[in-house]
Design an enzyme around this catalytic site. Structure first.
Site, short mmCIF file in Angstrom:
data_model
loop_
_atom_site.label_atom_id
_atom_site.label_comp_id
_atom_site.label_asym_id
_atom_site.label_seq_id
_atom_site.Cartn_x
_atom_site.Cartn_y
_atom_site.Cartn_z
N ALA A 1 173.83 103.57 66.58
CA ALA A 1 174.88 104.21 65.76
C ALA A 1 174.33 105.07 64.62
CB ALA A 1 175.84 103.16 65.22
N ILE A 2 173.17 105.69 64.85
CA ILE A 2 172.53 106.44 63.77
C ILE A 2 172.72 107.94 63.96
CG2 ILE A 2 170.33 106.94 62.61
CD1 ILE A 2 169.29 104.31 63.78
N HIS B 1 170.62 110.54 63.23
CA HIS B 1 169.23 110.76 62.83
C HIS B 1 169.07 112.01 62.01
CE1 HIS B 1 167.50 107.58 65.29
NE2 HIS B 1 168.35 107.92 66.24
N VAL C 1 184.44 110.20 89.99
CA VAL C 1 184.11 111.34 90.85
C VAL C 1 183.28 110.87 92.03
CG1 VAL C 1 182.77 113.48 90.97
CG2 VAL C 1 184.27 113.05 89.01
N CYS D 1 194.72 89.69 63.89
CA CYS D 1 193.32 89.31 63.79
C CYS D 1 193.02 88.90 62.36
CB CYS D 1 192.42 90.47 64.21
SG CYS D 1 190.68 90.21 63.83
N CYS E 1 185.06 85.10 64.41
CA CYS E 1 185.48 84.18 65.46
C CYS E 1 185.51 84.86 66.83
CB CYS E 1 186.80 83.50 65.14
SG CYS E 1 188.31 84.32 65.69
N CYS F 1 192.65 85.52 67.85
CA CYS F 1 193.52 86.64 68.20
C CYS F 1 193.50 86.97 69.68
CB CYS F 1 193.16 87.87 67.38
SG CYS F 1 191.58 88.60 67.83
#
Lengths: 123, 426, 491
Positions: free
Chosen positions: C49-50, C52, C175, C404, C441, C446
């Site tokens: 998730a960077i 850069h 596809v 939640c 949890c 939830c």
């Protein structure tokens, strides 16, 4: 052939370890129980164990889809699955009150199936 | 935004909250409000349809729903204010409680005293880092119980269970009775964590193998679970690779521990005990924050609801006392320490004026299974007295009464210690 | 085949969604196809998730050319599309015993790539700004332009904005073949029917080589390269303030320790080639490698507050570069393949580059009038103060029911996530959009409620609700039906 079995008595929370000497269906000696309940528990466990059966039953028009139930007294362990099938095949209409008898004398055991909670009708 | 002032706010409408509310009411605090996040009261009890509840408290054997119903009736008879489907978002140390529900929106409640009764959550697969994939079919035993007993679904029909705590044992039987093939219950330790009666009535009755010293070492399956790999573990609980074997399964239930749910407590600056995961409390179950009390699973994980009730009555009674007259704390506070073979003791301190109290029940757990034990109490190093028990198991909480008379006979106790020692030569 | 599209994009990962987003500004009929039940279910949901900064990318490769551009563009784009993004900066930290010259090399590479504002910082700086970093730290490369983003939210935001501007998205549409006639693309064959188009963009991630083979391109070869991770609960006791890298070695970029935008702590990834494109299993050895690597940088770490482990697969082409080019042997087919790191950081630049290629291939581009530039900010209770939440509840009661507990997610947020464009259909899709089930949890409380809400909103039975993939139903039987079926079989 004489056999020995060690059981944990579940009649009360003490959980005494009870040793039973038996031959087939005949009890020879019972040791380790702190009270008479332990004796009867041990005898029964060897010869014909019984249990309370807690389960659920389907509900029609209820606040929930299932109502928890139990047998009013212990029934033979060997009848568990047959009892489950009978209970599973039924649907009970709400409202139900805790304690209501939903199936009488299941499998001729003398035990009824009762509701263990109130189940109001769906709003 | 709804602003209300209340004498007592109880967070959680399970057995702990219900017993505390009822007791406080009966002690004269009529202005009580219970806040419950679920659609009905009872906490975890409505889904615990099995019996074994109430043997101590009611001297009867009840199912979970029946036990709950009694307290629900008590609370309803007393016209205690109940808010269902209401989630508490915040608690402050000056006893302001913030909650929310659909009907009334946002609630700000100012309380004179608060009882924390939020219970606990289950430890998850991710938290114990089981290697493998993350398919559907891997759930905690409590969630499976909710699906099976309340929602009306059976998660799958080829089941392996990890963890022989009570929830795992109960669900082994439950799934079996509802038609599933329960292949094994694996337990990491060399002994089971649940009540002995559950091992008998859930596993032995149904020929479900209990594999001690075993754990799940891999989860396999894309989309839905296909199999689990289980392995034996050594004395250090490390898996022995050569013992790995694969069991075909579409469902893995996890019963790997309960964690007291104290996120709200932390927001109120309540100090927790590392060993229990719950607040540090005195004998009135009051936390370090004046007027905030804790009871039930949020304080420490219980195995019998009867003890939850007893503990919550103590909390409720003291919350009532606090509201009426505030406490007189004694000059000296006696700390209660867990000695040899004791995982923890609750309460962790004694600091209130005795009043007409006859005894203080001390709740504790042994850290490892022992047989033929002496449970010893010491005050500042000197032995007060001993109890004997034929055995002590970690899965079965021990309650030892500390007589008030004994405390009165002592001057200025700093520390009370408890240990559990196996008798010599037996 | 009915309607003819101008462009069909195969694959709704970050690349495919970014291309769709870019193209939707023009007067074009666009169709984005995705074989799974949600966007971003491949590599895009399982990475570090960077965003850069760009000093690590080879200046001689496409990676080097596009990383910095993408990093710069995200500031505007994340604001316009309300994508959670935080420019917290990154550090490459050299410890005693590391080859510290690498830090200087990275600095030089960064300059070549035009990375702005980099500095070499010393121990004192490190201990002040990263108080929990190892006392063995000597110096570090500080790159303030690096950031962290929510990658699946970025993909979703771009897809939703594309739809707002007229594009179509079809999920659960795989596809099976690309159809050509007289040396040019005419459409695709899928498990949901055939679709005609003049241009096809191959953004199929791990399967880009298989799609390319459908038009006779053999040179692309995607090797899945696994990375394993631990994720922590909102570790308030243990603050990490930046994206922290170790000094890379010739074999490995190293184990990163980073906060996420959602305020979790993430450690990982490993880097090992695997055989199968569906091998997403974490391993004992891999997780150990992650933990040991992270502990070198942060000795105080333990495993106590971890809430999840997961693995992702990088789509690595043999060239170890992005393969973004028009096919030579067939007209109208553009590959956007081999998008491994820094693919996320480069996404908008990749989209721009692809647009240029399509233009060169003859795609007529006329800008739409009244392009919708922005995406409304989704309501996120978990980010709001109690005052803000109170206001929302006054507007709509359905915000008052919290489903939640761990992440404070309301009923309305979940219902909206299902009913918005490119809506959620699975439990994991709901989790990505709303955070329901992503907390401590992990859906224990939830989960049953979310399953119920999905069933209600989609009009399906709870036993049909899936976790993520095609055969990932959460619940297999209605109660008493399993028992009934066993009885019948035994009768």
């Amino acid at each position: 052939m004489i056999e020995t079995k060690t059981l944990t008595c579940v009649a009360c929370p003490k959980g005494c370890e009870v040793t039973v000497e038996y031959e087939g269906d005949e009890i020879i000696e019972i040791k380790g129980n702190a009270c008479p309940q332990g004796q009867s528990y041990a005898e029964e466990e060897i010869v014909a164990p019984t249990r309370i059966l807690p389960t659920t039953i389907r509900v029609k028009n209820g606040a929930l889809a299932l109502c928890p139930v139990k047998t009013t007294k212990q029934i033979p362990l060997e009848n568990m699955f047959e009892a489950m099938e009978i209970i599973g095949s039924k649907e009970i209409e709400a409202p139900i009150k805790m304690g209501d008898i939903l199936i009488e004398n299941i499998l001729d055991t003398g035990a009824d199936i009762v509701a263990t909670r109130d189940m109001p009708a769906k709003i | 935004m709804l602003n209300v002032k209340k004498d007592l706010v109880v967070i959680g409408g399970g057995p702990a909250g219900l017993a505390a509310a009822k007791k406080a009411y009966d002690e004269g605090i009529k202005d009580v409000m219970i806040l419950e996040r679920d659609f009905e009261l009872g906490g975890i009890l409505p889904q615990c349809i099995h019996n074994g509840f109430g043997l101590h408290h009611f001297k009867e054997e009840l199912t979970g729903p029946e036990y709950a119903q009694r307290f629900i009736n008590d609370v309803e008879e007393r016209n205690i204010e109940i808010k269902l489907d209401t989630m508490v978002l915040d608690v402050t140390k000056d006893k302001k409680v913030y909650a929310m529900n659909k009907e009334e929106g946002f609630l700000e409640i100012e309380a004179k005293a608060v009882v924390l009764a939020m219970g606990c959550r289950e430890r998850t697969a991710g938290a114990i880092g089981i290697p493998g994939t993350r398919p559907a079919g891997v759930i905690t035993a409590g969630t499976a119980q909710r699906y099976t007993n309340i929602e009306g679904f059976v998660p799958g029909d080829e089941v392996v269970i990890l963890g022989s705590g009570d929830i795992g044992l109960i669900m082994a039987r439950r799934m079996k009775l509802e038609g599933a093939d329960v292949k094994a219950v694996c337990e990491l330790l060399p002994y089971t964590g649940g009540l002995t009666r559950n091992v008998v009535q859930c596993l032995e009755d149904y020929d479900i193998p209990l594999m001690l010293n075993h754990t799940v070492t891999a989860i396999k399956g894309e989309g839905r679970l296909e199999a689990v790999e289980i392995s034996e573990v050594d004395e250090n609980m490390k898996p022995i690779p050569e013992t790995a074997k694969t069991i075909k399964a579409d469902t893995l239930l996890l019963s790997v521990g309960l964690i007291p749910e104290n996120e709200l407590s932390k927001k109120a600056d309540v100090v927790l005990d590392d060993r229990t995961g719950g607040p540090i409390v005195n004998e009135g179950r009051e936390t370090n924050i004046e007027g905030i009390f804790a009871c039930g699973n949020v304080l420490h994980v219980h195995d019998l609801v009867d003890w939850v009730t007893e503990e919550s009555q103590i909390a409720g009674a003291h919350a009532a006392k606090y509201i009426k007259e505030k406490f007189e704390k004694t000059e000296k506070c006696a700390e209660i320490k867990a000695g040899e073979n004791v995982s923890y003791v609750i309460p962790q301190k004694i600091e209130l004026e005795a009043g007409d109290r006859k005894r203080i029940p001390l709740y504790m757990r042994v850290s490892t299974p022992l047989t033929a034990v002496d449970i010893n109490l010491y005050a500042d190093g000197e032995k007060l007295y001993s109890f004997s028990e034929p055995f002590a198991k970690p899965g079965e909480m021990i309650s030892v009464p500390l007589a008030q008379k004994t405390l009165d006979d002592l001057d200025n106790v700093n520390e009370i210690k408890v240990d559990i020692i196996e008798k010599e030569g037996e | 085949m009915n309607k003819k599209y101008d462009v069909i994009i195969i694959g709704a990962g970050i690349s495919g969604c970014a291309v769709a987003w870019k193209l939707a500004r023009y007067n074009l009929d666009i169709l984005l196809l995705e074989k799974e039940a949600d966007v971003a279910t491949g590599t895009t949901k399982a990475n570090t998730a960077i965003m850069h900064a760009g000093y690590n990318a080879d200046p001689n490769k496409l990676k080097g050319r596009l990383n910095v551009k993408g990093n710069e563009e995200i500031r505007e784009v994340s604001k316009k599309l309300n994508i959670p993004y935080e420019e917290i900066g990154s550090l490459v930290v050299g410890l005693e015993g590391d080859d510290l010259s690498v830090i200087d090399e990275l600095y030089q590479k960064g300059l070549k790539n035009n990375v702005k504002n980099m500095e070499i910082v010393d121990r004192d700086w490190l201990f002040e700004h990263e108080p929990h970093i190892s006392r063995d730290a000597v110096k570090a490369l500080w790159a303030p332009t690096a950031g962290v983003i929510t990658p699946w939210e970025a993909a979703l935001a771009m897809a939703q904005n594309a739809v707002a501007n007229g594009a179509e998205v079809k999920l659960e549409t795989a596809v099976e073949d690309v159809i050509t006639e007289d040396g040019k693309v005419v459409g695709v064959k899928t498990n949901q029917g055939d679709f005609a188009a003049d241009y096809v963009v191959n953004a199929a991630g791990l399967y880009a080589d298989e799609i390319a083979k459908m038009v006779g391109i053999e040179k692309i070869n995607i090797t899945p390269r696994k990375g394993e991770y631990y994720i922590y609960d909102h570790a308030k006791d243990f603050a990490v303030n930046h994206v922290v890298f170790p000094v890379p070695t010739p074999i490995s970029k190293g184990i990163v320790v980073t906060p996420t935008v959602e305020n979790n702590l993430l450690i990982g990834p490993t880097s090992h080639n695997v055989e199968s494109k569906t091998d997403l299993a974490t391993t004992r050895e891999g997780l150990k490698e992650v933990y040991n690597g992270a502990k070198k940088l942060y000795p105080e770490l333990d495993l106590r507050d971890t809430i999840r482990v997961f693995a992702g697969l990088r789509a690595a082409d043999d060239t170890e570069d992005f393969v973004i080019e028009a096919a030579e042997n067939v007209k109208g087919f553009v590959n956007v393949a081999g998008i491994q790191s820094p693919g996320l950081a480069s996404s908008t630049a990749i989209a721009g580059y692809t647009l240029d290629i399509l233009r060169d291939e003859g795609l007529a581009l006329s800008e739409k009038k009244n392009v919708i530039e922005t995406r409304e900010e989704p309501v996120r209770f978990y980010e709001m103060t109690n005052k803000e939440r109170a206001k929302m509840v006054d507007q709509n009661k359905d915000y008052g029911q919290i489903i939640c507990r761990c992440e404070t997610v309301s009923y309305k947020e979940i219902v909206d996530a299902i009913n918005s464009p490119v809506g959620a259909r699975t439990v994991n899709a709901v989790k990505r959009r709303t955070r329901a089930g992503a907390g401590r949890c992990q859906g224990g409380f939830c989960g049953p409620r979310v399953v119920d809400i999905i069933a209600q909103e989609l009009g399906i039975d709870p036993t049909q609700v899936k976790q993520e993939e095609v055969n990932s139903q959460i619940l297999e039987y209605k109660i008493k039906e399993l028992l009934g079926s066993k009885v019948m079989n035994n009768a």
